[in-house]
Design a protein around this motif. Structure first.
Motif, short mmCIF file in Angstrom:
data_model
loop_
_atom_site.label_atom_id
_atom_site.label_comp_id
_atom_site.label_asym_id
_atom_site.label_seq_id
_atom_site.Cartn_x
_atom_site.Cartn_y
_atom_site.Cartn_z
N ILE A 45 0.73 -1.16 0.00
CA ILE A 45 0.14 -0.09 0.00
C ILE A 45 0.80 1.22 0.10
O ILE A 45 0.73 2.40 -0.44
N GLU A 46 2.19 1.19 0.51
CA GLU A 46 2.99 2.21 0.46
C GLU A 46 4.01 2.32 -0.68
O GLU A 46 4.59 3.32 -1.28
N ARG A 48 5.05 1.00 -4.74
CA ARG A 48 4.32 0.84 -5.79
C ARG A 48 4.43 -0.42 -6.54
O ARG A 48 3.48 -1.12 -6.92
N HIS A 230 -5.98 4.52 4.18
CA HIS A 230 -5.82 4.73 2.58
C HIS A 230 -7.26 4.54 2.06
O HIS A 230 -8.01 3.53 2.10
N LEU A 232 -8.68 3.92 -1.67
CA LEU A 232 -8.44 3.83 -3.18
C LEU A 232 -9.53 3.62 -3.85
O LEU A 232 -10.71 2.93 -3.44
N TYR A 242 -5.29 7.32 -5.22
CA TYR A 242 -5.26 7.21 -3.73
C TYR A 242 -6.01 8.73 -3.28
O TYR A 242 -5.26 9.67 -3.57
N ASP A 244 -7.63 11.80 -1.34
CA ASP A 244 -7.15 12.78 -0.64
C ASP A 244 -8.59 13.58 0.38
O ASP A 244 -9.20 14.09 -0.41
#
Length: 545
Positions: A45-46, A48, A230, A232, A242, A244
């Motif tokens: 998840i952090e 790629r 997160h 998504l 992702y 915001d």
């Protein structure tokens, strides 16, 4: 001689308009996954880039497409699904006791089952169109169903009793393809064909935020996932967003790449950084930072069909040929398509090769085309054979053309024309690819008969060696910068790195892309090889040679 997989720039999920895409997350919240063809892509998840083929080892109940329920590890039956008259689109299992199972179908209904063994309890017909997604909240107290009618309904997780809906009459202006719950079960997000994702407060049934992902058809949202902190979503383009919460109109970041098979690639170095350029079956061209994996696409409208070959000329233009009957020159300093840099071909191009002084030669169906400075100078028709591949000598004076008849013909560049110099080289079968070494000393040719033949240029193109090892047609070839090694990929899913001076000294990489053959390869440097495949992934290999 040995090798090691250095990195994988993974494919995006394969998308279809009007079809939901499931994004899954692991129980610890560290990784998410999705599918593309035969591949399961697992991403941190952090971080790629990550790719595996296989499935999570979490033990749970699974549902077959046509309604059988079984334990995935043993295959033991634990019930059957009844109550649907059309295909089941979605299923979820309550992860707390008492266990429950819910399904959603194209028959506009959901079914609620108790178990295990799971037994039918009721059919619920609140939706007026296809039910695309059903999901239990993590605490199991509630489940949500989302449909093509733009509605989200909430039900009691234990009894199936209807509790209400989100957003009143409609949650979205378009069909809803996915929902995902927050870890604390108080909120959920929904993805819609109206190109938005909405964040809902379940208690009040009100949307807290609306994330606007664009205005193009490709911005339709077909999947979503809430994993730890997160949020998504996945667009019809395959791009993974992702979201915001502090700025709903601009994602924190967007993962881009390819959704369809990659056909070719090349590399280019500028300002001390090496970039990898890859092109896929749909005409999409992507570029990657070779170290970080950061990637982006060109600006503007590019090729509209498969890109069959790409290379970089001395003016730092990316030269590409496509099944849309064009050859394009794209300035790599701008990375923006220009309508003025497109050369229209009379016939469909198959291959292009560049030389010094703005020279380029394109092989089209039944003809050869000589270009210079982005313009057609000369066309050679009525060849008497079908050309398949072309290579321009680094010195620019000679052009080798490989044919479907298993012969390589040499041409000379004389002014603004190509002239057949009468020399013909024989190889074992129809030519599939060919290339001069970077110093121009050798010409390597691959063919359908699984053989690679290397000719010595200075000796009048005498045959130096034949290389054997592939078990099926060899399809691509690339020379190392050291001019002593070259790599080949075949339909046997084998990748070989050969040594010119010793045909028996080689590196063999089996199943380089596991389920597909290598469709393109190039060298980043003398110890790093880059490969692509129909799995839509880009891989880098560290070689010790």
């Amino acid at each position: 001689m040995s090798y090691e997989l250095k990195s994988v720039f993974a494919s995006l999920p394969h998308m279809e308009r009007g079809v939901a895409k499931v994004l899954g997350g692991d129980p610890k919240g560290n990784n998410f996954l999705y599918t593309n063809g035969k591949s399961v892509i697992i991403r941190n998840i952090e971080v790629r880039r990550k790719e595996y083929l296989g499935f999570s080892d979490e033990r749970q109940l699974c549902l077959r497409r046509f309604g059988a329920v079984f334990l995935w590890d043993s295959g033991s039956s634990v019930g059957e699904i009844v109550g649907h008259s059309k295909i089941i689109n979605s299923v979820d299992i309550k992860q707390t006791r008492p266990y429950r199972l819910v399904t959603g179908s194209d028959d506009n209904c959901t079914t609620f089952l108790e178990g295990p063994p799971f037994k039918f309890k009721c059919t619920i017909s609140d939706h007026s169109r296809f039910v695309n997604c059903v999901r239990f909240s993590p605490d199991g107290n509630c489940y949500a169903s989302a449909g093509a009618d733009g509605q989200i309904f909430l039900y009691d997780g234990k009894t199936g009793e209807k509790l209400g809906s989100l957003g009143g009459e409609k949650a979205h202006d378009g069909g809803i393809y996915a929902v995902s719950w927050s870890p604390d079960s108080t909120q959920l997000i929904s993805a819609s064909g109206d190109k938005t994702v909405r964040l809902w407060d379940v208690g009040s049934g009100v949307a807290v935020s609306t994330f606007n992902l664009g205005s193009d058809v490709q911005d339709q949202q077909l999947g979503c996932l809430w994993l730890k902190n997160h949020l998504l979503s996945v667009s019809l383009s395959g791009y993974i967003n992702y979201l915001d919460r502090s700025n709903p109109d601009r994602p924190l970041r967007t993962i881009k790449g390819h959704t369809k098979s990659i056909q070719c690639l090349t590399v280019h170095k500028a300002d001390g950084r090496s970039s990898i350029y890859s092109a896929s079956h749909d005409g999409h061209i992507n570029y990657w930072d070779s170290e970080s994996g950061e990637n982006e696409e060109f600006v503007g409208k590019g090729h509209s069909n498969l890109v069959s070959r790409m290379t970089v000329d001395e003016s730092e233009h990316l030269v590409t040929c496509s099944m849309d009957d064009t050859v394009r020159y794209t300035d790599l300093s701008k990375r923006e398509y220009s309508a003025s840099d497109v050369v229209k071909m009379d016939m469909q191009p198959k291959c292009v090769s560049v030389g010094p002084g703005g020279l380029a030669v394109t092989v089209c169906i039944g003809q050869l085309v000589l270009l210079k400075d982005k313009k057609k100078l000369f066309t050679l028709d009525s060849l008497g054979y079908e050309p398949e591949s072309v290579a321009v000598h680094p010195g620019g004076g000679a052009v080798a053309v490989g044919g479907a008849d298993g012969k390589v013909r040499l041409y000379a560049v004389q002014g603004n024309t190509l002239k057949d110099d009468g020399k013909v080289l024989e190889v074992q079968g129809p030519v599939t690819d060919m290339s001069y070494s970077q110093d121009g000393a050798f010409l390597a040719v691959t063919d359908e008969k699984k053989v690679i033949t290397v000719f010595t240029v200075a000796d009048g193109y005498t045959e130096k060696s034949e290389f054997y090892g592939h078990h099926a047609k060899v399809v691509c070839l690339s020379w190392s910068p050291d001019n002593e090694h070259f790599a080949t990929g075949g339909m046997d899913m084998m990748l070989y790195v050969w040594t010119v001076s010793d045909p028996d000294k080689r590196i063999k990489i089996p199943d380089a892309h596991r389920l597909h053959h290598v469709s393109g390869l190039t060298w980043l440097n003398t110890n790093t090889l880059v490969t692509t495949s129909h799995d839509a992934c880009v891989k880098q290999w560290t070689l010790r040679i």
